[in-house]
Motif scaffolding. Structure first.
Motif, PDB file in Angstrom:
ATOM      1  N   ASN A 128       0.886  -1.556  -0.252  1.00 17.47           N
ATOM      2  CA  ASN A 128      -0.059  -0.097  -0.770  1.00 17.47           C
ATOM      3  C   ASN A 128       0.792   1.136  -0.176  1.00 17.47           C
ATOM      4  O   ASN A 128       1.848   1.777   1.325  1.00 17.47           O
ATOM      5  N   VAL A 130       1.953   5.519  -0.670  1.00 25.10           N
ATOM      6  CA  VAL A 130       0.823   7.091  -0.803  1.00 25.10           C
ATOM      7  C   VAL A 130       1.637   7.833  -1.489  1.00 25.10           C
ATOM      8  O   VAL A 130       3.009   7.395  -1.660  1.00 25.10           O
ATOM      9  N   THR A 132       4.383  11.194  -2.827  1.00 29.73           N
ATOM     10  CA  THR A 132       5.103  11.768  -1.476  1.00 29.73           C
ATOM     11  C   THR A 132       6.108  12.594  -2.560  1.00 29.73           C
ATOM     12  O   THR A 132       6.640  13.874  -1.837  1.00 29.73           O
ATOM     13  N   PRO A 145       1.860  13.428   3.653  1.00 22.67           N
ATOM     14  CA  PRO A 145       0.284  13.078   2.954  1.00 22.67           C
ATOM     15  C   PRO A 145      -0.626  13.395   4.772  1.00 22.67           C
ATOM     16  O   PRO A 145       0.031  12.725   6.421  1.00 22.67           O
ATOM     17  N   ARG A 149      -5.224  12.681   0.765  1.00 21.01           N
ATOM     18  CA  ARG A 149      -3.608  11.878  -0.030  1.00 21.01           C
ATOM     19  C   ARG A 149      -4.515  11.506  -0.800  1.00 21.01           C
ATOM     20  O   ARG A 149      -5.789  10.604  -1.533  1.00 21.01           O
ATOM     21  N   THR A 150      -4.161  10.538  -1.475  1.00 21.63           N
ATOM     22  CA  THR A 150      -3.562   9.662  -3.072  1.00 21.63           C
ATOM     23  C   THR A 150      -2.839   7.845  -2.692  1.00 21.63           C
ATOM     24  O   THR A 150      -1.562   8.244  -2.116  1.00 21.63           O
ATOM     25  N   ILE A 151      -3.252   7.242  -2.030  1.00 20.05           N
ATOM     26  CA  ILE A 151      -3.344   6.256  -1.909  1.00 20.05           C
ATOM     27  C   ILE A 151      -3.056   5.091  -3.771  1.00 20.05           C
ATOM     28  O   ILE A 151      -4.012   5.388  -4.599  1.00 20.05           O
ATOM     29  N   TRP A 161      -6.379   2.602  -7.181  1.00 25.62           N
ATOM     30  CA  TRP A 161      -6.117   4.320  -6.659  1.00 25.62           C
ATOM     31  C   TRP A 161      -6.891   4.976  -6.415  1.00 25.62           C
ATOM     32  O   TRP A 161      -7.965   4.918  -6.320  1.00 25.62           O
ATOM     33  N   TRP A 231       6.733   7.438  -5.048  1.00 28.92           N
ATOM     34  CA  TRP A 231       5.153   6.831  -4.207  1.00 28.92           C
ATOM     35  C   TRP A 231       5.764   6.051  -2.170  1.00 28.92           C
ATOM     36  O   TRP A 231       7.397   5.376  -3.085  1.00 28.92           O
ATOM     37  N   TYR A 234       2.866   3.402   2.710  1.00 25.35           N
ATOM     38  CA  TYR A 234       1.735   3.944   3.443  1.00 25.35           C
ATOM     39  C   TYR A 234       1.932   4.089   4.550  1.00 25.35           C
ATOM     40  O   TYR A 234       1.613   5.047   5.536  1.00 25.35           O
ATOM     41  N   TYR A 238       2.225   7.987   5.470  1.00 25.76           N
ATOM     42  CA  TYR A 238       1.039   9.235   5.811  1.00 25.76           C
ATOM     43  C   TYR A 238       1.094   9.657   7.327  1.00 25.76           C
ATOM     44  O   TYR A 238       1.777   9.059   8.377  1.00 25.76           O
TER      45      TYR A 238
END
Length: 240
Positions: A128, A130, A132, A145, A149-151, A161, A231, A234, A238
């Motif tokens: 997983n 996120v 950055t 994030p 946020r976008t995961i 996503w 990315w 997470y 996060y």
């Protein structure tokens, strides 16, 4: 004899509850009826899950939901939900039981669902993530994030996503499908897209590399513009 029977029951129960959720799953039955009109896929990975649904015939996006989960007593804490945004932030406690190694039942308050595992294969992008970092005008812009946020979650040959704000319960978009990652080449095959279902069926190819635990992702966007993104895992990046 009694001791042997009890031991057998204990070992059977342990095997059932030791099953791993990680990977991708497809909804095949709801309230005793086969699911044939829509495709609903869930990905469980690194203590997080994401679900996306579409109409099978028209490819129309139907809903998405997801958030953190606890595999021990199985609870879900929702970060986004397009159908019921008022549930964001709630911790749900459905009953999950494994029917066998590749099939499970989730009993919610309003419905009983049966899910079948699609895949539990892994590669160096399984996880997983996120976002950055994103390069703009030749410069890398970093981001921290938070509520917004976008995961991107990858597991069992599936990706999804999601862009959302868990504090305001706003939802900005999602997409997903199958993917491959091998020898520095990453390919997404889009099977649902909330913003434009005409994108379903498209394949996008990128270059990738994992450097110091971060996923470096480059190529061209769906609009044909050059892109370079970073990315991060997470759980590490996060900041709630």
């Amino acid at each position: 004899m009694r001791r042997i029977i009890l031991l057998g029951v204990f070992l059977f129960s342990t095997a059932i509850y030791a099953q791993s959720l990680e990977g991708s799953w497809k909804l095949i039955e709801q309230d005793g009826k086969q699911v044939t009109d829509k495709e609903v896929v869930r990905i469980y990975q690194d203590g997080y899950f994401a679900e996306g649904a579409k109409n099978k015939e028209s490819n129309e996006f139907l809903w998405a939901q997801g958030g953190e989960y606890d595999a021990g007593d199985y609870t879900e804490t929702l970060d986004f939900h397009t159908k019921y945004p008022e549930k964001v932030g709630e911790t749900l406690d459905p009953k999950l039981t494994f029917m066998d190694a590749d099939k499970m039942r989730i009993n919610n308050v309003k419905e009983v669902q049966v899910w079948e595992r699609i895949s539990d294969t892994e590669n160096d992008l399984t996880g997983n993530w996120v976002i950055t970092g994103r390069k703009r005008n030749g410069e890398m812009n970093t981001m921290k994030p938070g509520n917004r946020r976008t995961i991107k979650i990858l597991g069992g040959d599936r990706f999804q996503w999601v862009a959302f704000n868990s504090a305001t319960r706003e939802f900005y978009g999602t997409g997903g499908g199958t993917y491959s990652a091998e020898d520095g080449k990453y390919t997404e095959n889009i099977e649902f897209f909330s913003r434009d279902n005409n994108r379903v069926g498209a394949s996008l190819g990128f270059d990738y590399g994992v450097k110091d635990g971060e996923w470096h992702h480059s190529g061209k966007s769906s609009k044909g513009d050059p892109m370079y993104e970073i990315w991060s895992p997470y759980a590490e990046a996060y900041q709630p």
